[in-house]
Motif scaffolding. Structure first.
Motif, mmCIF file in Angstrom:
data_model
loop_
_atom_site.group_PDB
_atom_site.id
_atom_site.type_symbol
_atom_site.label_atom_id
_atom_site.label_comp_id
_atom_site.label_asym_id
_atom_site.label_seq_id
_atom_site.Cartn_x
_atom_site.Cartn_y
_atom_site.Cartn_z
ATOM 1 N N ALA A 106 0.858 -1.189 0.000
ATOM 2 C CA ALA A 106 0.000 0.000 0.000
ATOM 3 C C ALA A 106 0.888 1.230 0.000
ATOM 4 O O ALA A 106 1.990 1.230 0.552
ATOM 5 C CB ALA A 106 -0.913 0.008 1.214
ATOM 6 N N PHE A 123 -5.350 6.001 0.030
ATOM 7 C CA PHE A 123 -4.391 4.911 -0.134
ATOM 8 C C PHE A 123 -4.514 4.276 -1.514
ATOM 9 O O PHE A 123 -5.572 4.298 -2.119
ATOM 10 C CB PHE A 123 -4.675 3.788 0.886
ATOM 11 C CG PHE A 123 -4.346 4.150 2.288
ATOM 12 C CD1 PHE A 123 -3.106 3.895 2.797
ATOM 13 C CD2 PHE A 123 -5.300 4.740 3.107
ATOM 14 C CE1 PHE A 123 -2.806 4.210 4.107
ATOM 15 C CE2 PHE A 123 -5.025 5.057 4.400
ATOM 16 C CZ PHE A 123 -3.771 4.797 4.905
ATOM 17 N N TRP A 124 -3.441 3.673 -1.957
ATOM 18 C CA TRP A 124 -3.458 2.790 -3.123
ATOM 19 C C TRP A 124 -2.962 1.432 -2.628
ATOM 20 O O TRP A 124 -1.869 1.331 -2.080
ATOM 21 C CB TRP A 124 -2.545 3.322 -4.228
ATOM 22 C CG TRP A 124 -2.452 2.405 -5.387
ATOM 23 C CD1 TRP A 124 -3.402 2.149 -6.320
ATOM 24 C CD2 TRP A 124 -1.342 1.582 -5.726
ATOM 25 N NE1 TRP A 124 -2.954 1.232 -7.241
ATOM 26 C CE2 TRP A 124 -1.689 0.854 -6.894
ATOM 27 C CE3 TRP A 124 -0.071 1.375 -5.160
ATOM 28 C CZ2 TRP A 124 -0.820 -0.050 -7.497
ATOM 29 C CZ3 TRP A 124 0.773 0.477 -5.776
ATOM 30 C CH2 TRP A 124 0.397 -0.222 -6.928
ATOM 31 N N ASN A 125 -3.796 0.388 -2.769
ATOM 32 C CA ASN A 125 -3.454 -0.963 -2.315
ATOM 33 C C ASN A 125 -3.224 -1.856 -3.517
ATOM 34 O O ASN A 125 -3.898 -1.726 -4.530
ATOM 35 C CB ASN A 125 -4.582 -1.563 -1.467
ATOM 36 C CG ASN A 125 -4.769 -0.834 -0.169
ATOM 37 O OD1 ASN A 125 -3.803 -0.427 0.453
ATOM 38 N ND2 ASN A 125 -6.007 -0.648 0.231
#
Length: 128
Positions: free
Chosen positions: A115, A124-126
């Motif tokens: 993440a 967030f970027w997961n």
């Protein structure tokens, strides 16, 4: 013992070559005081072994193929759970080199979860 029922004759000998762990404690920061380190934790093990079978393809009696193999493997884990970039990774691979005409094989898996926090605690970027 019947040869067709005996799938594995002999045994495997495994040798743990190395195990390690790396981590850091809190380190001083001149501007803000003490902060938690973002150095990842890494664990690993290397393995090697020797095995033998008298019926490689589990064939009917009279058509068995017996062979031995050398196995070499590695297992590792990594983790970083502080800062904007966080991840957890694991790898487990074993390579078999056969003494017969049978094709050599690589078995195992690798997993990665991560993440990135563009805006901490909000955006967030997961990825997996």
């Amino acid at each position: 013992m019947n040869t067709s029922k005996r799938m594995l004759a002999g045994g495997a000998v495994l040798l743990a070559i190395g195990t390690g762990a790396f981590a850091a404690d809190a380190e001083p920061d001149i501007l803000v005081g003490t902060r938690t380190s973002s150095i990842p934790t890494i664990d690993y093990v290397a393995r090697a072994g020797l095995t033998y079978t008298d019926n490689l393809f589990r064939s009917p009696p009279g058509s068995e193929v017996s062979t031995g193999a050398v196995a070499v493997g590695v297992e590792g884990r990594g983790r970083r759970d502080t800062g904007r970039l966080t991840y957890e990774a694991s790898v487990d691979l074993v390579y078999y080199e056969y003494f017969s005409e049978y094709d050599n094989q690589l078995f195992g898996n690798a997993l990665l979860d991560g993440a990135y926090a563009f805006v901490p605690d909000m955006f967030f970027w997961n990825g997996t």
